[in-house]
Scaffold this motif. Structure first.
Motif, mmCIF file in Angstrom:
data_model
loop_
_atom_site.group_PDB
_atom_site.id
_atom_site.type_symbol
_atom_site.label_atom_id
_atom_site.label_comp_id
_atom_site.label_asym_id
_atom_site.label_seq_id
_atom_site.Cartn_x
_atom_site.Cartn_y
_atom_site.Cartn_z
ATOM 1 N N ASP A 27 2.131 -5.096 35.839
ATOM 2 C CA ASP A 27 2.623 -6.324 36.465
ATOM 3 C C ASP A 27 3.900 -6.007 37.240
ATOM 4 O O ASP A 27 4.688 -5.166 36.857
ATOM 5 C CB ASP A 27 2.913 -7.399 35.415
ATOM 6 C CG ASP A 27 1.654 -7.988 34.819
ATOM 7 O OD1 ASP A 27 0.573 -7.757 35.379
ATOM 8 O OD2 ASP A 27 1.754 -8.664 33.771
ATOM 9 N N GLY A 28 4.068 -6.673 38.312
ATOM 10 C CA GLY A 28 5.273 -6.449 39.092
ATOM 11 C C GLY A 28 4.984 -5.569 40.293
ATOM 12 O O GLY A 28 3.844 -5.213 40.588
ATOM 13 N N ASP A 29 6.037 -5.217 40.962
ATOM 14 C CA ASP A 29 5.926 -4.476 42.217
ATOM 15 C C ASP A 29 5.964 -2.977 41.935
ATOM 16 O O ASP A 29 7.016 -2.419 41.643
ATOM 17 C CB ASP A 29 7.069 -4.897 43.145
ATOM 18 C CG ASP A 29 6.833 -4.483 44.569
ATOM 19 O OD1 ASP A 29 5.663 -4.256 44.933
ATOM 20 O OD2 ASP A 29 7.824 -4.405 45.320
ATOM 21 N N LYS A 30 4.820 -2.345 42.024
ATOM 22 C CA LYS A 30 4.715 -0.900 41.812
ATOM 23 C C LYS A 30 4.167 -0.266 43.085
ATOM 24 O O LYS A 30 3.448 -0.885 43.855
ATOM 25 C CB LYS A 30 3.753 -0.591 40.661
ATOM 26 C CG LYS A 30 4.108 -1.225 39.335
ATOM 27 C CD LYS A 30 4.961 -0.280 38.535
ATOM 28 C CE LYS A 30 5.162 -0.780 37.130
ATOM 29 N NZ LYS A 30 6.384 -1.509 36.936
ATOM 30 N N ASP A 31 4.503 0.994 43.270
ATOM 31 C CA ASP A 31 3.953 1.688 44.429
ATOM 32 C C ASP A 31 2.470 1.961 44.178
ATOM 33 O O ASP A 31 2.014 1.948 43.036
ATOM 34 C CB ASP A 31 4.721 2.988 44.712
ATOM 35 C CG ASP A 31 4.576 4.001 43.593
ATOM 36 O OD1 ASP A 31 3.594 4.776 43.625
ATOM 37 O OD2 ASP A 31 5.443 4.009 42.689
ATOM 38 N N PRO A 32 1.693 2.183 45.232
ATOM 39 C CA PRO A 32 0.236 2.344 45.087
ATOM 40 C C PRO A 32 -0.186 3.485 44.157
ATOM 41 O O PRO A 32 -1.168 3.369 43.440
ATOM 42 C CB PRO A 32 -0.244 2.606 46.517
ATOM 43 C CG PRO A 32 0.802 2.026 47.396
ATOM 44 C CD PRO A 32 2.094 2.167 46.646
ATOM 45 N N ILE A 33 0.570 4.567 44.135
ATOM 46 C CA ILE A 33 0.202 5.707 43.281
ATOM 47 C C ILE A 33 0.396 5.355 41.809
ATOM 48 O O ILE A 33 -0.460 5.643 40.972
ATOM 49 C CB ILE A 33 0.997 6.966 43.683
ATOM 50 C CG1 ILE A 33 0.548 7.416 45.072
ATOM 51 C CG2 ILE A 33 0.817 8.077 42.655
ATOM 52 C CD1 ILE A 33 1.342 8.541 45.670
ATOM 53 N N THR A 34 1.502 4.716 41.486
ATOM 54 C CA THR A 34 1.748 4.301 40.103
ATOM 55 C C THR A 34 0.701 3.294 39.651
ATOM 56 O O THR A 34 0.175 3.389 38.542
ATOM 57 C CB THR A 34 3.168 3.707 39.961
ATOM 58 O OG1 THR A 34 4.116 4.698 40.365
ATOM 59 C CG2 THR A 34 3.446 3.273 38.534
ATOM 60 N N ILE B 63 -1.973 3.774 36.532
ATOM 61 C CA ILE B 63 -2.093 2.838 35.409
ATOM 62 C C ILE B 63 -3.517 2.295 35.321
ATOM 63 O O ILE B 63 -4.100 2.237 34.233
ATOM 64 C CB ILE B 63 -1.060 1.695 35.534
ATOM 65 C CG1 ILE B 63 0.361 2.252 35.360
ATOM 66 C CG2 ILE B 63 -1.335 0.590 34.517
ATOM 67 C CD1 ILE B 63 1.469 1.274 35.700
ATOM 68 N N ARG B 64 -4.084 1.925 36.444
ATOM 69 C CA ARG B 64 -5.460 1.408 36.448
ATOM 70 C C ARG B 64 -6.444 2.475 35.960
ATOM 71 O O ARG B 64 -7.410 2.168 35.262
ATOM 72 C CB ARG B 64 -5.850 0.932 37.840
ATOM 73 C CG ARG B 64 -5.161 -0.359 38.212
ATOM 74 C CD ARG B 64 -5.583 -0.821 39.582
ATOM 75 N NE ARG B 64 -4.926 -2.066 39.927
ATOM 76 C CZ ARG B 64 -4.973 -2.619 41.123
ATOM 77 N NH1 ARG B 64 -5.646 -2.032 42.100
ATOM 78 N NH2 ARG B 64 -4.354 -3.749 41.351
ATOM 79 N N GLY B 65 -6.206 3.718 36.335
ATOM 80 C CA GLY B 65 -7.061 4.809 35.868
ATOM 81 C C GLY B 65 -6.975 5.002 34.370
ATOM 82 O O GLY B 65 -7.986 5.237 33.697
ATOM 83 N N ARG B 66 -5.776 4.889 33.832
ATOM 84 C CA ARG B 66 -5.610 5.013 32.375
ATOM 85 C C ARG B 66 -6.330 3.874 31.649
ATOM 86 O O ARG B 66 -6.975 4.084 30.622
ATOM 87 C CB ARG B 66 -4.125 5.047 32.022
ATOM 88 C CG ARG B 66 -3.456 6.345 32.507
ATOM 89 C CD ARG B 66 -1.955 6.319 32.375
ATOM 90 N NE ARG B 66 -1.547 6.210 30.972
ATOM 91 C CZ ARG B 66 -0.298 5.959 30.597
ATOM 92 N NH1 ARG B 66 0.657 5.797 31.493
ATOM 93 N NH2 ARG B 66 0.004 5.885 29.318
ATOM 94 N N ILE B 67 -6.214 2.659 32.197
ATOM 95 C CA ILE B 67 -6.910 1.513 31.602
ATOM 96 C C ILE B 67 -8.418 1.741 31.639
ATOM 97 O O ILE B 67 -9.108 1.528 30.636
ATOM 98 C CB ILE B 67 -6.529 0.198 32.318
ATOM 99 C CG1 ILE B 67 -5.066 -0.174 32.022
ATOM 100 C CG2 ILE B 67 -7.463 -0.940 31.911
ATOM 101 C CD1 ILE B 67 -4.515 -1.303 32.880
ATOM 102 N N ALA B 68 -8.918 2.194 32.773
ATOM 103 C CA ALA B 68 -10.360 2.441 32.905
ATOM 104 C C ALA B 68 -10.836 3.498 31.913
ATOM 105 O O ALA B 68 -11.916 3.359 31.324
ATOM 106 C CB ALA B 68 -10.686 2.863 34.334
ATOM 107 N N ALA B 69 -10.044 4.534 31.717
ATOM 108 C CA ALA B 69 -10.418 5.589 30.771
ATOM 109 C C ALA B 69 -10.502 5.032 29.349
ATOM 110 O O ALA B 69 -11.437 5.344 28.601
ATOM 111 C CB ALA B 69 -9.423 6.743 30.844
ATOM 112 N N MET B 70 -9.544 4.222 28.968
ATOM 113 C CA MET B 70 -9.555 3.641 27.626
ATOM 114 C C MET B 70 -10.726 2.690 27.448
ATOM 115 O O MET B 70 -11.355 2.657 26.391
ATOM 116 C CB MET B 70 -8.227 2.946 27.343
ATOM 117 C CG MET B 70 -7.087 3.909 27.187
ATOM 118 S SD MET B 70 -5.551 3.056 26.830
ATOM 119 C CE MET B 70 -4.404 4.408 27.006
#
Length: 64
Positions: A28-35, A39-46
């Motif tokens: 949540d919040g303003d993150k750069d596209p790589i970050t 994070i989305r990749g880690r969520i998908a892996a879990m």
């Protein structure tokens, strides 16, 4: 199967739920596209690990 009803699987699934929730808060919040992608990749892996315990839906392919 028997394994997904075990206390160990329950503990693993609970841990993954907690980690996914924490990652979503981090995202949540303003993150750069790589970050954000990391994070989305880690969520998908879990979530893919959690999917081990869910019934599989057969996929039908139609050839044209």
């Amino acid at each position: 199967s028997e394994e997904i009803r075990s206390p160990m699987w329950s503990a693993i699934n609970e841990y993954l739920d907690t980690q996914i929730a924490a990652l979503r808060v981090m995202n949540d919040g303003d993150k750069d596209p790589i970050t954000t992608a990391n994070i989305r990749g880690r969520i998908a892996a879990m979530k893919s690990v959690q999917a081990i315990g869910k019934p599989r839906v057969p996929v039908e392919f139609q050839m044209q």
